[in-house]
Design an enzyme around this catalytic site. Structure first.
Site, short mmCIF file in Angstrom:
data_model
loop_
_atom_site.label_atom_id
_atom_site.label_comp_id
_atom_site.label_asym_id
_atom_site.label_seq_id
_atom_site.Cartn_x
_atom_site.Cartn_y
_atom_site.Cartn_z
N LYS A 1 45.55 38.96 58.82
CA LYS A 1 46.84 38.26 58.70
C LYS A 1 47.89 39.15 58.05
CE LYS A 1 45.75 34.68 56.18
NZ LYS A 1 44.30 34.74 56.10
N ARG B 1 47.36 26.41 53.66
CA ARG B 1 45.93 26.68 53.70
C ARG B 1 45.10 25.42 53.56
NH1 ARG B 1 45.86 32.50 51.95
NH2 ARG B 1 43.72 33.15 51.61
N ARG C 1 37.95 46.90 52.12
CA ARG C 1 39.40 46.91 52.00
C ARG C 1 39.87 47.52 50.68
NH1 ARG C 1 42.81 41.56 53.23
NH2 ARG C 1 41.99 40.78 51.27
N ARG D 1 40.44 44.81 45.38
CA ARG D 1 40.80 43.53 44.75
C ARG D 1 39.54 42.87 44.21
NH1 ARG D 1 44.39 40.68 49.31
NH2 ARG D 1 43.13 38.93 48.59
N ARG E 1 35.35 32.55 49.24
CA ARG E 1 36.60 32.46 50.01
C ARG E 1 36.30 31.95 51.42
NH1 ARG E 1 39.18 38.17 49.52
NH2 ARG E 1 40.94 37.23 50.60
P1 AMP Z 1 45.12 36.17 50.44
O1 AMP Z 1 45.80 37.37 49.91
O2 AMP Z 1 45.98 35.41 51.42
O3 AMP Z 1 43.75 36.45 50.99
O4 AMP Z 1 44.91 35.17 49.19
C1 AMP Z 1 44.13 35.54 48.09
C2 AMP Z 1 43.85 34.35 47.20
O5 AMP Z 1 45.08 33.77 46.75
C3 AMP Z 1 43.10 33.20 47.87
O6 AMP Z 1 41.70 33.39 47.87
C4 AMP Z 1 43.52 32.02 46.98
O7 AMP Z 1 42.82 32.03 45.76
C5 AMP Z 1 44.98 32.36 46.69
N1 AMP Z 1 45.89 31.79 47.71
C6 AMP Z 1 46.69 32.47 48.56
N2 AMP Z 1 47.39 31.64 49.34
C7 AMP Z 1 47.02 30.38 48.98
C8 AMP Z 1 47.36 29.08 49.42
N3 AMP Z 1 48.25 28.87 50.41
N4 AMP Z 1 46.78 28.02 48.81
C9 AMP Z 1 45.90 28.18 47.81
N5 AMP Z 1 45.50 29.37 47.35
C10 AMP Z 1 46.06 30.47 47.93
#
Ligand code: AMP
Length: 208
Positions: free
Chosen positions: A13, A86, A125, A158, A169
């Site tokens: 994404k 999400r 990553r 990360r 996740r």
């Molecule tokens: P990402 O970078 O999109 O993979 O997001 C990393 C982490 O941020 C996720 O595992 C969640 O803990 C948090 N996060 C990101 N976007 C959301 C969202 N829309 N709702 C809830 N938690 C989020």
């Protein structure tokens, strides 16, 4: 164009969102990036979000919905939402934000990849600590080990890309995010996320 990017963690994404943003000149808003910046800056939001993120769990809906209201309102003519909504609760929150601004979504792009591929992608990553650029130790390595090609910042893994957190996740994705595929069924476009970045990008471009 008002676009939502959907898909499991590690489906690409962020990478694809960045490419769409550049090609079509549309701003991209990533809740993950915004939350990581809040943690780095030690803001109250960052403090609340950190516990959830480090465990690989989703941050509570009300926090992220509040976070997205302003960027959407000030870019109502076009945006890419990367990683938001999400949950169905967040999707309902988004409906309210869109209604308030008199706008609608044009498309939801759902990037699909198999679970074992996700674990491999996320485990390898690396991200730049300075500019946020993404790399993969095998699929898209930086020219110099551990150093960002774009800004010479140092690359790091990360915390939430470590194995146990990746599993959490994926669980959160299955239980809370996957139901959005049905929720958005009238405007969803499924894209095969397997293969090279450029291949996936041309699939997305031909759809939008
Ligand atoms: P990402 O970078 O999109 O993979 O997001 C990393 C982490 O941020 C996720 O595992 C969640 O803990 C948090 N996060 C990101 N976007 C959301 C969202 N829309 N709702 C809830 N938690 C989020």
């Amino acid at each position: 164009m008002r676009l939502v990017l959907l898909g499991p963690p590690g489906c690409g994404k962020g990478t694809q969102g960045e490419k769409i943003s550049k090609k079509y000149n549309i701003p991209r808003f990533s809740t993950g990036d915004i939350l990581r910046a809040a943690i780095k800056n030690g803001t109250p939001l960052g403090k609340k979000a950190a516990t959830f993120m480090n465990r690989g769990e989703l941050v509570p809906d009300e926090l992220v919905v509040d976070l997205m209201a302003e960027p959407i309102a000030s870019h109502s003519q076009g945006f890419i939402l990367d990683g938001f909504p999400r949950t169905v609760g967040q999707a309902l929150g988004l409906v309210k934000i869109l209604e308030k601004n008199g706008i609608e979504l044009d498309a939801v792009v759902n990037i699909t990849v198999a679970e074992d591929a996700v674990v491999k992608r996320l485990g390898g990553r690396r991200q730049c600590s300075k500019c946020g650029a993404l790399y993969h130790i095998e699929y898209s390595p930086s020219k110099k080990d551990g150093v960002c090609d774009k800004c010479s910042g140092s690359l790091y893994q990360r915390d939430d890309d470590k194995e146990e957190t990746i599993r959490n996740r994926l669980r959160a994705y299955k239980n809370e995010t996957a139901p959005l595929v049905d929720y958005y069924k009238t405007i969803i476009k499924n894209v095969d996320g397997n293969g090279k970045e450029e291949e996936v990008f041309s699939r997305i471009s031909s759809l939008i």
